[in-house]
Design an enzyme around this catalytic site. Sequence first.
Site, PDB file in Angstrom:
ATOM      1  N   TYR A 113       0.844  -1.198   0.000  1.00  0.00           N
ATOM      2  CA  TYR A 113       0.000   0.000   0.000  1.00  0.00           C
ATOM      3  C   TYR A 113       0.883   1.252   0.000  1.00  0.00           C
ATOM      4  O   TYR A 113       1.941   1.265   0.634  1.00  0.00           O
ATOM      5  CB  TYR A 113      -0.887  -0.055   1.257  1.00  0.00           C
ATOM      6  CG  TYR A 113      -1.757   1.144   1.459  1.00  0.00           C
ATOM      7  CD1 TYR A 113      -2.894   1.347   0.682  1.00  0.00           C
ATOM      8  CD2 TYR A 113      -1.449   2.071   2.453  1.00  0.00           C
ATOM      9  CE1 TYR A 113      -3.697   2.449   0.890  1.00  0.00           C
ATOM     10  CE2 TYR A 113      -2.251   3.174   2.663  1.00  0.00           C
ATOM     11  CZ  TYR A 113      -3.372   3.359   1.876  1.00  0.00           C
ATOM     12  OH  TYR A 113      -4.161   4.450   2.083  1.00  0.00           O
ATOM     13  N   ASP A 185      -0.347  -7.739   6.009  1.00  0.00           N
ATOM     14  CA  ASP A 185      -1.489  -6.844   5.864  1.00  0.00           C
ATOM     15  C   ASP A 185      -2.586  -7.635   5.147  1.00  0.00           C
ATOM     16  O   ASP A 185      -2.448  -7.982   3.974  1.00  0.00           O
ATOM     17  CB  ASP A 185      -1.071  -5.598   5.056  1.00  0.00           C
ATOM     18  CG  ASP A 185      -2.209  -4.585   4.899  1.00  0.00           C
ATOM     19  OD1 ASP A 185      -3.383  -4.978   4.952  1.00  0.00           O
ATOM     20  OD2 ASP A 185      -1.897  -3.387   4.703  1.00  0.00           O
ATOM     21  N   LYS A 210     -11.646  -0.225   5.774  1.00  0.00           N
ATOM     22  CA  LYS A 210     -12.057  -0.792   4.489  1.00  0.00           C
ATOM     23  C   LYS A 210     -13.135  -1.850   4.691  1.00  0.00           C
ATOM     24  O   LYS A 210     -14.242  -1.518   5.059  1.00  0.00           O
ATOM     25  CB  LYS A 210     -10.827  -1.346   3.762  1.00  0.00           C
ATOM     26  CG  LYS A 210      -9.617  -0.407   3.769  1.00  0.00           C
ATOM     27  CD  LYS A 210      -9.832   0.839   2.929  1.00  0.00           C
ATOM     28  CE  LYS A 210      -8.720   1.851   3.090  1.00  0.00           C
ATOM     29  NZ  LYS A 210      -7.369   1.355   2.848  1.00  0.00           N
TER      30      LYS A 210
HETATM   31  C1  LIG Z   1      -6.197   1.687   3.220  1.00  0.00           C
HETATM   32  C2  LIG Z   1      -5.137   0.699   3.458  1.00  0.00           C
HETATM   33  C3  LIG Z   1      -4.204   0.889   4.492  1.00  0.00           C
HETATM   34  C4  LIG Z   1      -4.223   2.119   5.360  1.00  0.00           C
HETATM   35  O1  LIG Z   1      -5.381   2.203   6.146  1.00  0.00           O
HETATM   36  P1  LIG Z   1      -5.984   3.612   6.676  1.00  0.00           P
HETATM   37  O2  LIG Z   1      -7.111   3.158   7.534  1.00  0.00           O
HETATM   38  O3  LIG Z   1      -6.395   4.403   5.491  1.00  0.00           O
HETATM   39  O4  LIG Z   1      -4.890   4.278   7.428  1.00  0.00           O
HETATM   40  C5  LIG Z   1      -3.256  -0.082   4.676  1.00  0.00           C
HETATM   41  N1  LIG Z   1      -3.190  -1.180   3.896  1.00  0.00           N
HETATM   42  C6  LIG Z   1      -4.062  -1.399   2.893  1.00  0.00           C
HETATM   43  C7  LIG Z   1      -3.942  -2.612   2.065  1.00  0.00           C
HETATM   44  C8  LIG Z   1      -5.055  -0.463   2.639  1.00  0.00           C
HETATM   45  O5  LIG Z   1      -5.918  -0.673   1.631  1.00  0.00           O
END
Ligand SMILES: *Cc1c(COP(=O)(O)O)cnc(C)c1O
Length: 399
Positions: A113, A185, A210
């Site tokens: 990301y 992640d 998300k």
């Molecule tokens: C959006 C996202 C993040 C960061 O998250 P936030 O809540 O926007 O700080 C990290 N990893 C992935 C894969 C993401 O899609």
Amino acid sequence: MTTINEAKLATKAVWAGEKDYLVHGATQVPVIPSVAFGYDDMDEWYEVAIGQKKGHIYGRNTNPTVQAFEDKVKVLEDAKAATSFSTGMAAISNTLYTFLRPGDRVVTIKDTYGGTNKIFTEFLPNMQVDVQFCETGNDEQIRAETEKGCKILYLETPTNPTVKITDIKKCAEAAKEAGALVIVDNTFATPINQNPLALGADLVIHSATKFLGGHADALGGVVVGNDTTLVEAIYHYREINGATMDPWAAYLLLRGMKTLDLRVKRQAENAMKLATYLQKVEHVEAVFYPGLVDHPNHEIARAQMSGFGGMLSFAVKGGVDTVRDLLPKLQYANRAANLGAVETTVGPARTTSHVECTPAERAAMGIPEGLIRVSCGVEDADDILQDFKQAFAAVRVGV
Ligand SMILES: *Cc1c(COP(=O)(O)O)cnc(C)c1O
């Protein structure tokens, strides 16, 4: 009676983590916005403060609504411990900063990301941490670099935005032999489709903003693991540095998570149908979706995921000009830098996931300027396909 840990994911999503927090016969977890928690008994207060007794002291440390959120994610990921954050990036940065010291080495992939990538290219080098980037999807290179020795192997799979897949089990094995911590992640896959802990990861991170929340109305992040000492160390970093989740956000995320299984399955169905359709569109140069049999890592995805997720991307002929023409024509899609919501959401990578990068950096990561990321919503697939059809039919450039 069985325990909630033995239930299926859809049941966990609805019931897990809530019972201990219900009051006055309420069937829903309350928002407790109180900043501090009071005690009339000075000895009890002291015992809670030094961690000898369960309870809450101050909102930067713990809060009941936030803890209910953590408990639900913990059960969904089959983990022993969880700690939450104000955002996904706070979860990622706090986790890395908890364990890394000057002179340490991190092995990771090129297409993490965008914000994560910035930590690796900017903030960690400032702290004299050496970061080794591997070609995403080249598991042999990841293993070889890991075997050379590293403190952390950091993975993200599927990746944002080109949905590349890394073999978690294979890479985690090599990392374990090298004595490294494996962090994954899991934002794109969600606990419904992938459980990195079961594949050998030590820590799993989500941007709860998300798919977990699913309604694009609350920011949050969370880290889970089976080694409680590791998670407690991250919690300690967070309680002092202060990137705490807000109780109102925890409430919204908890409510959103109840439908996680339903949403994610529908989103994956819609993604598969849209990806299959896009492959036949003359304006489209390439479609990236792990559920397609011609995706380079389809077999690994099939082995380590129980669904291929709601994220896909595609590159259009004519680059940015086609993007500019096409996207405003979509009726049932938000053009926004978000993903995982119930509404279909589209955006070019250069404006969304990788806005922090220069065009040269994006090119080096294999992200064409005409790449469009689609986060499929829970709408009826027929309407989504019809919407893309009418939009492409009106596009003048790029054919
Ligand atoms: C959006 C996202 C993040 C960061 O998250 P936030 O809540 O926007 O700080 C990290 N990893 C992935 C894969 C993401 O899609």
